[in-house]
Design an enzyme around this catalytic site. Structure first.
Site, PDB file in Angstrom:
ATOM      1  N   SER A  18       0.832  -1.204   0.000  1.00  0.00           N
ATOM      2  CA  SER A  18       0.000   0.000   0.000  1.00  0.00           C
ATOM      3  C   SER A  18       0.870   1.260   0.000  1.00  0.00           C
ATOM      4  CB  SER A  18      -0.879  -0.004   1.251  1.00  0.00           C
ATOM      5  OG  SER A  18      -1.680   1.153   1.275  1.00  0.00           O
ATOM      6  N   LYS A  42      -3.337   2.203  -2.305  1.00  0.00           N
ATOM      7  CA  LYS A  42      -3.072   3.307  -1.386  1.00  0.00           C
ATOM      8  C   LYS A  42      -4.186   3.311  -0.336  1.00  0.00           C
ATOM      9  CE  LYS A  42      -1.377   7.406  -0.175  1.00  0.00           C
ATOM     10  NZ  LYS A  42      -0.203   7.302   0.694  1.00  0.00           N
ATOM     11  N   GLY A  69       1.071  11.332   5.206  1.00  0.00           N
ATOM     12  CA  GLY A  69      -0.162  11.714   5.880  1.00  0.00           C
ATOM     13  C   GLY A  69      -1.401  11.183   5.184  1.00  0.00           C
ATOM     14  N   ASN A  96      -6.804  -1.218   0.892  1.00  0.00           N
ATOM     15  CA  ASN A  96      -6.279  -0.828   2.200  1.00  0.00           C
ATOM     16  C   ASN A  96      -7.137   0.306   2.753  1.00  0.00           C
ATOM     17  OD1 ASN A  96      -4.591   0.984   4.011  1.00  0.00           O
ATOM     18  ND2 ASN A  96      -3.220  -0.768   3.821  1.00  0.00           N
ATOM     19  N   ASN A 124      -5.329  -0.616   7.872  1.00  0.00           N
ATOM     20  CA  ASN A 124      -4.147   0.117   8.328  1.00  0.00           C
ATOM     21  C   ASN A 124      -4.420   0.685   9.713  1.00  0.00           C
ATOM     22  OD1 ASN A 124      -1.969   1.769   8.701  1.00  0.00           O
ATOM     23  ND2 ASN A 124      -2.248   2.976   6.835  1.00  0.00           N
ATOM     24  N   CYS A 127      -0.438   3.684  10.745  1.00  0.00           N
ATOM     25  CA  CYS A 127       0.240   4.793  10.080  1.00  0.00           C
ATOM     26  C   CYS A 127       0.843   5.726  11.125  1.00  0.00           C
ATOM     27  CB  CYS A 127      -0.711   5.584   9.191  1.00  0.00           C
ATOM     28  SG  CYS A 127       0.131   6.991   8.438  1.00  0.00           S
ATOM     29  N   GLY A 240       8.925  -5.289   4.456  1.00  0.00           N
ATOM     30  CA  GLY A 240       9.999  -4.503   5.066  1.00  0.00           C
ATOM     31  C   GLY A 240      11.313  -4.638   4.316  1.00  0.00           C
ATOM     32  N   GLY A 241      11.563  -3.721   3.402  1.00  0.00           N
ATOM     33  CA  GLY A 241      12.878  -3.649   2.753  1.00  0.00           C
ATOM     34  C   GLY A 241      13.166  -4.698   1.715  1.00  0.00           C
ATOM     35  N   THR A 263       8.955   0.085  -0.773  1.00  0.00           N
ATOM     36  CA  THR A 263       9.854   1.173  -1.185  1.00  0.00           C
ATOM     37  C   THR A 263      10.581   0.883  -2.499  1.00  0.00           C
ATOM     38  OG1 THR A 263      10.100   1.841   1.096  1.00  0.00           O
ATOM     39  CG2 THR A 263      11.846   2.538  -0.400  1.00  0.00           C
TER      40      THR A 263
END
Lengths: 311, 255
Positions: A18, A42, A69, A96, A124, A127, A240-241, A263
């Protein structure tokens, strides 16, 4: 390469995380979206959100901090403008949902439940970049459980709770949502972090702190998924990564059934595809018949782990 | 928009810590428009992790050029590239300057490295019958890069070349003199300069487009990391990467 998250079958274990793949259509010029196991939209909120003022992102060592945000078009415009494209995809679409009250989570889910084309929901509760909701929910076990309890009767589709690493014992949160009927948990959301401009004596992000992501957080994410895997039976989605197929395999070994690439999509939106094809090749080379066989296949020779004391 | 690995053709020093990098990328060179940018990753691996955005400085046949100065780890890596090295580029990105609109003279205003989009814009404009006036501002004379531009006037902070003062003061004087026939301003540079330029354009009632820069992650609108505040519109923020980088100066709420 198939894996199952509750009643949802994924054609491969790699999802786009997301907030890192828009609503799919932004990336279609650069990637065959249907080659992914699925995409997570998103975060959708009941009303459109402008998001935070700049600066929203800062690069840090092998990672980045963000404070977006939850900028998003809102659930109504999502249904009118974004969902029609998503419906044309043959891969799984996971919506999401973010909110600042429990009622709002319920309202968004109910609106989406009336639509065709959504395969599952990811909630979620983690955040770090909004004042209401977000972390104040995700760091409170009772609140996280209550959100799950309220949402569960509203849908038969898989309900996935996305957990924050910004707690001492993530296993406790995973157990709480499993107890309320969640089908899966995804973890981790970003790690609270901060970057400072020494010369200006000021924080680099407008909101002072933000969420750290990228390869920098992979070791934290692996430990949190491992911990959750010892706490619950429901499937875990590791995040994660992840940049490579081998990273993804590591998450499966510590207990994840599927993974999300986040990412890395900012560098190349086709990373998820590369990871998925790389995992298939890895399984073939290693003589692994089904990718699902890797889940929890970590061989631990010693009983010593600091996590043991928390479980 | 595409991702490709482009070989380095050349890297030349053009001023103090200033370089022009030429990459062989025929598909991009053939299509890129003035003020569009490339999002570039100079190394594999995670340090630095993200791409860096650069305006296209010029195209030369099948080659595309970017202008940069050394500001951090990513640009230091760029400054050490050798011919034949491969650079990962995503582009062309962003909306271009509107060079087709109704004006007689293009007034190009660049501050510091903000000169970057203007050689490509000059090349496009010189194929039309329009006039070009170029105004460059920099700290001092060695930082002025006047290659591939036309009718250049210079302002320096230290007075070492041209007008002693800001480039916006210089442009304002020229516009107020009324000697420029039906101008439209195209600006690129640091935010304080663009804010002053936007104010001058509004005061004088002259159309003005500005190309904004920002830290970016993706460059294609998915990370939501590069907002700029707008005036009056339906949305509070626009994304600099895919709704810009070019905006009508009147619609930007400068900080």
């Amino acid at each position: 390469m198939q894996v199952h998250i509750g009643s949802l079958t994924l054609r491969n274990p790699v999802l786009a995380a997301s907030g890192t793949f828009g609503y799919g259509d932004e990336c279609k010029e650069l990637v065959d979206v249907n080659g992914l196991g699925g995409i997570v939209t998103k975060s959708l909120s009941l009303k459109p959100r402008d998001g935070n003022p700049p600066a929203r992102i800062v690069e840090t060592a092998s990672g980045m901090l963000n404070s977006i945000g939850l900028a998003n078009v809102g659930v109504d415009r999502f249904i009118a403008e974004k969902l029609p494209y998503l419906r044309t995809l043959s891969t799984a679409v996971i919506a999401n949902i973010a909110a600042s009250t429990v009622d709002e989570y319920c309202a968004v889910l109910s609106l989406l439940e009336a639509q065709e084309g959504i395969g599952a929901y990811e909630i979620n509760v983690s955040c770090p970049n909004v004042k209401e909701g977000g972390l104040s929910f995700g760091t409170n076990v009772a609140m996280t459980a209550q959100i799950t309890r309220r949402l569960r009767p509203l849908t038969k589709k898989p309900l996935i709770l996305k957990l924050t690493p910004n707690v001492t014992n993530v296993g406790e949160f995973a157990r709480a949502v499993e107890g309320e009927g969640a089908d899966a948990v995804s973890l981790i959301n970003t790690v609270v972090g901060m970057a400072v401009d020494a010369r200006k004596k000021s924080p680099k992000l407008s909101t002072v702190t933000g969420g750290l992501s990228g390869p920098a957080i992979k070791p934290i994410a692996l430990a949190k998924v491992y911990e959750a895997s010892k706490a619950v039976k429901i499937p875990l989605i590791g995040i994660g990564g992840i940049m490579t197929a081998e990273d993804a395999v590591e998450f499966l070994l510590v207990g994840a059934s599927a993974v999300q690439v986040g990412t890395a999509n900012f560098i190349d939106p086709a990373t998820g595809l590369t990871v998925a094809t790389g995992m298939a090749r890895w399984c073939e080379q290693q003589g692994v018949a089904r990718v699902a066989d890797l889940t929890g296949a970590l061989e631990v020779s010693t009983e010593f782990s600091v996590l043991r004391t928390w479980l | 928009m595409m991702i490709l690995r482009a070989p380095v053709v050349s890297l030349r020093s053009v001023g103090p810590d200033m370089y022009v990098l030429s990459l062989h990328a025929p598909q991009i060179a053939a299509n890129v428009l003035p003020a569009q940018f490339l999002n570039i990753k100079a190394t594999d691996g995670s340090e630095p992790l993200l791409r860096r955005p650069f305006s296209v400085y010029r195209t030369q046949g099948e080659n595309v050029e970017i202008l940069f100065n050394i500001v951090g780890a990513g640009t230091r890596i760029l400054s050490r590239l050798r011919p034949g090295d491969l650079v990962d580029i995503l582009g062309p990105l962003g909306c271009p300057f509107s060079l087709e609109s109704d004006f007689r003279t293009a007034v190009l205003v660049g501050g510091g490295l903000g000169v970057a989009p203007f050689p490509h814009a000059t090349n496009a404009l010189s194929r039309s019958s329009r006039q070009i006036r170029t105004f460059l501002g920099a700290r001092s004379s060695p930082h002025i890069l006047r290659d591939h531009l036309q009718n250049v006037s210079v302002a320096t902070d230290d007075g070492s070349e041209g007008y002693h003062g800001t480039v916006v003061a210089l442009v304002r004087n020229a516009l107020e003199s009324g000697s420029i026939d039906r101008p439209k301003i195209f600006g690129c540079g640091p935010e304080p300069m663009l804010r002053a330029l936007a104010r001058a354009a509004i005061d004088l009632g002259i159309p003005c487009e500005v190309s904004l820069e920002s830290v970016m992650a993706c460059g294609i609108g998915i990370c939501q990391g590069c907002p700029v505040e707008r005036t009056g519109g339906e949305k509070k923020y626009s994304l600099i990467c895919n709704e810009g980088t070019v905006f009508d100066a009147r619609t930007i709420k400068f900080s």
